[in-house]
Enzyme design. Structure first.
Site, PDB file in Angstrom:
ATOM      1  N   LYS A 179       5.813   2.322  50.708  1.00  0.00           N
ATOM      2  CA  LYS A 179       5.492   1.163  49.849  1.00  0.00           C
ATOM      3  C   LYS A 179       5.190   1.722  48.463  1.00  0.00           C
ATOM      4  O   LYS A 179       4.085   2.183  48.193  1.00  0.00           O
ATOM      5  CB  LYS A 179       4.272   0.439  50.424  1.00  0.00           C
ATOM      6  CG  LYS A 179       4.197  -1.048  50.171  1.00  0.00           C
ATOM      7  CD  LYS A 179       3.947  -1.500  48.763  1.00  0.00           C
ATOM      8  CE  LYS A 179       2.614  -1.222  48.163  1.00  0.00           C
ATOM      9  NZ  LYS A 179       2.673  -1.386  46.673  1.00  0.00           N
ATOM     10  N   GLY A 231      -3.384   7.248  45.054  1.00  0.00           N
ATOM     11  CA  GLY A 231      -3.752   6.122  44.203  1.00  0.00           C
ATOM     12  C   GLY A 231      -5.215   6.199  43.828  1.00  0.00           C
ATOM     13  O   GLY A 231      -5.809   7.289  43.804  1.00  0.00           O
ATOM     14  N   SER A 232      -5.794   5.055  43.570  1.00  0.00           N
ATOM     15  CA  SER A 232      -7.169   5.027  43.066  1.00  0.00           C
ATOM     16  C   SER A 232      -8.185   5.294  44.180  1.00  0.00           C
ATOM     17  O   SER A 232      -7.921   5.060  45.367  1.00  0.00           O
ATOM     18  CB  SER A 232      -7.449   3.656  42.452  1.00  0.00           C
ATOM     19  OG  SER A 232      -7.331   2.669  43.454  1.00  0.00           O
ATOM     20  N   THR A 233      -9.338   5.735  43.758  1.00  0.00           N
ATOM     21  CA  THR A 233     -10.422   6.003  44.711  1.00  0.00           C
ATOM     22  C   THR A 233     -10.845   4.710  45.397  1.00  0.00           C
ATOM     23  O   THR A 233     -11.137   4.695  46.600  1.00  0.00           O
ATOM     24  CB  THR A 233     -11.595   6.674  43.973  1.00  0.00           C
ATOM     25  OG1 THR A 233     -11.133   7.951  43.504  1.00  0.00           O
ATOM     26  CG2 THR A 233     -12.802   6.880  44.870  1.00  0.00           C
ATOM     27  N   GLU A 253      -5.049  11.070  48.328  1.00  0.00           N
ATOM     28  CA  GLU A 253      -5.034  11.781  47.037  1.00  0.00           C
ATOM     29  C   GLU A 253      -5.484  10.773  45.986  1.00  0.00           C
ATOM     30  O   GLU A 253      -4.738   9.840  45.673  1.00  0.00           O
ATOM     31  CB  GLU A 253      -3.620  12.269  46.717  1.00  0.00           C
ATOM     32  CG  GLU A 253      -3.065  13.277  47.696  1.00  0.00           C
ATOM     33  CD  GLU A 253      -3.809  14.596  47.662  1.00  0.00           C
ATOM     34  OE1 GLU A 253      -4.469  14.885  46.648  1.00  0.00           O
ATOM     35  OE2 GLU A 253      -3.743  15.326  48.657  1.00  0.00           O
ATOM     36  N   CYS A 287      -3.295  12.070  37.252  1.00  0.00           N
ATOM     37  CA  CYS A 287      -4.584  12.294  37.916  1.00  0.00           C
ATOM     38  C   CYS A 287      -5.181  13.644  37.505  1.00  0.00           C
ATOM     39  O   CYS A 287      -6.386  13.842  37.576  1.00  0.00           O
ATOM     40  CB  CYS A 287      -4.407  12.230  39.424  1.00  0.00           C
ATOM     41  SG  CYS A 287      -3.148  13.379  40.013  1.00  0.00           S
ATOM     42  N   GLU A 390     -13.077   7.349  35.819  1.00  0.00           N
ATOM     43  CA  GLU A 390     -11.697   7.662  35.446  1.00  0.00           C
ATOM     44  C   GLU A 390     -11.141   6.550  34.545  1.00  0.00           C
ATOM     45  O   GLU A 390     -11.106   5.392  34.938  1.00  0.00           O
ATOM     46  CB  GLU A 390     -10.838   7.771  36.714  1.00  0.00           C
ATOM     47  CG  GLU A 390      -9.452   8.260  36.419  1.00  0.00           C
ATOM     48  CD  GLU A 390      -8.556   8.264  37.653  1.00  0.00           C
ATOM     49  OE1 GLU A 390      -8.585   7.285  38.413  1.00  0.00           O
ATOM     50  OE2 GLU A 390      -7.816   9.243  37.828  1.00  0.00           O
TER      51      GLU A 390
HETATM   52  P1  NAD Z   1      -3.839   1.908  43.116  1.00  0.00           P
HETATM   53  O1  NAD Z   1      -4.815   2.463  44.077  1.00  0.00           O
HETATM   54  O2  NAD Z   1      -4.160   0.629  42.449  1.00  0.00           O
HETATM   55  O3  NAD Z   1      -2.437   1.665  43.838  1.00  0.00           O
HETATM   56  C1  NAD Z   1      -1.745   2.710  44.491  1.00  0.00           C
HETATM   57  C2  NAD Z   1      -0.826   2.124  45.540  1.00  0.00           C
HETATM   58  O4  NAD Z   1      -1.626   1.499  46.534  1.00  0.00           O
HETATM   59  C3  NAD Z   1       0.120   1.033  45.017  1.00  0.00           C
HETATM   60  O5  NAD Z   1       1.354   1.153  45.681  1.00  0.00           O
HETATM   61  C4  NAD Z   1      -0.586  -0.247  45.427  1.00  0.00           C
HETATM   62  O6  NAD Z   1       0.269  -1.354  45.583  1.00  0.00           O
HETATM   63  C5  NAD Z   1      -1.176   0.175  46.762  1.00  0.00           C
HETATM   64  N1  NAD Z   1      -2.325  -0.616  47.217  1.00  0.00           N
HETATM   65  C6  NAD Z   1      -3.226  -1.312  46.471  1.00  0.00           C
HETATM   66  N2  NAD Z   1      -4.126  -1.932  47.283  1.00  0.00           N
HETATM   67  C7  NAD Z   1      -3.785  -1.599  48.555  1.00  0.00           C
HETATM   68  C8  NAD Z   1      -4.323  -1.910  49.829  1.00  0.00           C
HETATM   69  N3  NAD Z   1      -5.397  -2.704  49.979  1.00  0.00           N
HETATM   70  N4  NAD Z   1      -3.738  -1.378  50.919  1.00  0.00           N
HETATM   71  C9  NAD Z   1      -2.660  -0.561  50.804  1.00  0.00           C
HETATM   72  N5  NAD Z   1      -2.086  -0.252  49.627  1.00  0.00           N
HETATM   73  C10 NAD Z   1      -2.652  -0.754  48.515  1.00  0.00           C
HETATM   74  O7  NAD Z   1      -3.532   3.075  42.089  1.00  0.00           O
HETATM   75  P2  NAD Z   1      -2.590   3.007  40.817  1.00  0.00           P
HETATM   76  O8  NAD Z   1      -3.282   2.214  39.761  1.00  0.00           O
HETATM   77  O9  NAD Z   1      -1.218   2.636  41.249  1.00  0.00           O
HETATM   78  O10 NAD Z   1      -2.541   4.564  40.402  1.00  0.00           O
HETATM   79  C11 NAD Z   1      -3.469   5.169  39.572  1.00  0.00           C
HETATM   80  C12 NAD Z   1      -4.472   5.937  40.390  1.00  0.00           C
HETATM   81  O11 NAD Z   1      -3.808   6.891  41.197  1.00  0.00           O
HETATM   82  C13 NAD Z   1      -5.445   6.732  39.536  1.00  0.00           C
HETATM   83  O12 NAD Z   1      -6.729   6.596  40.070  1.00  0.00           O
HETATM   84  C14 NAD Z   1      -4.953   8.163  39.693  1.00  0.00           C
HETATM   85  O13 NAD Z   1      -5.927   9.167  39.502  1.00  0.00           O
HETATM   86  C15 NAD Z   1      -4.469   8.145  41.088  1.00  0.00           C
HETATM   87  N6  NAD Z   1      -3.539   9.237  41.323  1.00  0.00           N
HETATM   88  C16 NAD Z   1      -3.949  10.291  42.077  1.00  0.00           C
HETATM   89  C17 NAD Z   1      -3.098  11.376  42.292  1.00  0.00           C
HETATM   90  C18 NAD Z   1      -3.527  12.552  43.134  1.00  0.00           C
HETATM   91  O14 NAD Z   1      -2.649  13.317  43.513  1.00  0.00           O
HETATM   92  N7  NAD Z   1      -4.787  12.732  43.424  1.00  0.00           N
HETATM   93  C19 NAD Z   1      -1.822  11.370  41.719  1.00  0.00           C
HETATM   94  C20 NAD Z   1      -1.441  10.269  40.953  1.00  0.00           C
HETATM   95  C21 NAD Z   1      -2.305   9.209  40.760  1.00  0.00           C
END
Ligand code: NAD
Length: 488
Positions: A179, A231-233, A253, A287, A390
């Site tokens: 996804k 994604g996000s924390t 991650e 990130c 962040e």
């Molecule tokens: P996000 O958490 O909003 O979304 C990430 C993904 O999760 C998207 O595909 C989103 O549709 C999905 N998602 C959202 N809610 C969900 C749920 N309830 N259940 C399942 N999936 C869900 O993050 P973002 O805004 O897309 O990305 C930015 C974040 O990602 C920043 O915090 C960044 O630091 C982090 N990030 C971390 C790394 C790492 O390797 N540690 C790498 C890249 C980005």
């Protein structure tokens, strides 16, 4: 300069076939550099996830029982197909995300190809351990692919991070339902279309849609054996809880608030170049970005001067112009969030050294885009939101420190622990500080220098688990211990 595409209607890809969302719902796909809709993406739900999991379940047995070399050959063929279409994929990535096309062409898409090739090779090299007690027993570890895995990825490095997940999963013998972010869906569909000509049906399935319901249905689907999430924390915590309830393994991650630490004995010229790259690459939306610059008193003025000069040199431009090095943020909501962080920091006493607003001059085509200037702040307190949270935009803070002890206190003084960059020519200090930093990744006299074999991931609120090399192959496989009695 090519124009952005218009009205691209994306579909899910299930069992190698393009499919709209059940019920036909769509989400507009917005080009962040212009603010205009460029097409639509399926607004999928549980039924679509169910169909994809069913396809992946059906494909699992045959895929898992192939030998690693055969799986690797197919991943290489997929890498070839992506490489052959690099320009078109880079263009789509730039339009979806606002990142400069030069970056998509030279970093994102080549790295996606490398991810596929790296794990294609790993598929044929992966082996397990044996433990011998002479005259008593022989133990060995069987590593079997976990099954159908769910891969959920963010918008900042769309194809790069998607392939970083699906390549090891497929190499290990798992089948995948992925996804991608609903904000940057196009290159995932392009990948799936290419995969349909290379992989057996059901091995790789793409379901587009929002986090809720599409992502959440994937996380909680009983047919999914494991989740790999970047994604996000905030979302990672929810996924961790949901997986915990089902005792489903997950790799998380998450966010970062990474220190970039410069000691008095560092090479200031090199620091000057790299600190700008670390703070503002991909508009600060990586990130691993060094968003907290910590500088020892003796070189403070020199480093800050170079950082300001570098920030001024990053001129926001049209992402589709090959000369552009600094593009748009992912969207207007995100841009406004970044702006609010800066306003709040200023209200808390911070000083804007450069930037701190939207650019007043932009090329005609991108005047309506989600832009924010590279911004440097000082005069921040350690407990301010701008230091603790962040921002994920082109904003960095600078703090002065006197000695190693204080540097570590500041560096470790946030809830995050993803990466850190340390600049010193004192070898002993480099080792000492690296060991004492609360971070999953430490770079010494460099930033974002990556060997794909090394473990990748964070501590504290930056995540759980590691990706990269054998760590990834281990995550996607389940060890089984077999013991043979070899006694007389
Ligand atoms: P996000 O958490 O909003 O979304 C990430 C993904 O999760 C998207 O595909 C989103 O549709 C999905 N998602 C959202 N809610 C969900 C749920 N309830 N259940 C399942 N999936 C869900 O993050 P973002 O805004 O897309 O990305 C930015 C974040 O990602 C920043 O915090 C960044 O630091 C982090 N990030 C971390 C790394 C790492 O390797 N540690 C790498 C890249 C980005």
């Amino acid at each position: 300069m090519a124009n952005a595409p218009r009205n691209t209607i994306l579909t899910n890809w299930i069992a190698n076939r393009p499919m709209p969302a059940t019920g036909g719902g769509t989400i507009p796909n917005i080009d962040p550099a212009t603010g205009e809709a460029i097409g639509s993406v399926p607004d999928s739900g549980p039924a679509d996830v169910g169909a994809a999991v069913q396809a992946a379940t059906g494909a699992f047995g045959a895929w898992a029982s192939l030998n690693g070399e055969d799986r690797g050959a197919m991943l290489h063929a997929l890498a070839d197909a992506v490489e052959a279409d690099l320009d078109a994929i880079a263009h789509a990535e730039s339009v979806d995300s606002g990142k400069p096309i030069s970056v998509a062409r030279t970093i994102d898409i080549p790295r996606s190809v490398r991810n596929l090739r790296f794990f294609a090779a790993a598929a044929s090299q992966f082996a397990s351990e044996s433990h011998v007690v002479p005259g008593s027993m022989l133990g060995y570890t069987l590593r079997r692919p976990k099954g159908v895995v769910g891969a959920i990825s963010p918008w900042n490095l769309p194809l790069y991070l998607l392939t970083w997940k699906i390549a090891p999963a497929l190499a290990a013998g798992c089948t995948v339902v992925a996804k991608p972010s609903e904000l940057t869906p196009t290159t995932a569909s392009m990948l799936a279309e290419k995969a349909a000509g290379v992989l057996p049906p059901g091995v790789l399935n793409i379901v587009h849609g929002r986090g809720e319901p599409a992502g959440a249905s994937l996380v909680t689907h009983p047919g999914v054996a494991a989740i790999t999430f970047t994604g996000s924390t905030k979302v990672g915590r929810w996924i961790g809880e949901a997986c915990g309830r089902d005792l489903k393994p997950c790799s998380l991650e998450l966010g970062g608030k990474n220190p970039f630490i410069v000691f008095d004995d560092a090479d200031v010229e090199k620091v000057g170049r790299e600190v700008v790259r670390a703070a503002f690459s991909n508009q600060g939306q990586i990130c691993l970005c060094g968003s907290r610059v910590l500088v020892q008193a003796g070189v403070y003025e020199a480093v800050v001067a170079r950082l300001i000069e570098g920030a001024k040199g990053m001129i926001p431009g049209d992402p589709l112009d090959p000369a552009t090095r600094f593009g748009a943020l992912i969207g207007h909501d995100h841009r406004d969030k970044v702006a609010r962080y800066v306003e709040r920091a200023v209200a808390d006493g911070a000083r804007v050294l450069v930037g701190g607003g939207v650019p007043d001059r932009l090329p005609e085509r991108v005047r309506g885009g989600a832009y924010y200037l590279p911004t440097v702040l000082n005069g921040v307190r350690q407990d301010c939101a701008i230091v603790q949270e962040e921002v994920f935009g082109p904003v960095c803070t600078v703090q002065r420190f006197e000695d190693e002890h204080q540097a570590l206190e500041l560096a470790n003084g946030t809830p995050y622990g993803l990466a850190a960059s340390v600049w010193t020519n004192d070898l002993s200090r480099a080792h000492r500080v690296s060991a004492a930093l609360q971070a999953g990744i430490v770079w010494v006299n460099c930033w974002m220098l990556r060997d794909l074999r090394t473990p990748f991931g964070g501590v504290k609120q930056s995540g759980v688990g590691r990706e990269g090399g054998w760590e990834a192959m281990r995550f996607f496989t389940e060890p089984k211990s077999v013991t043979i009695n070899t006694g007389a």
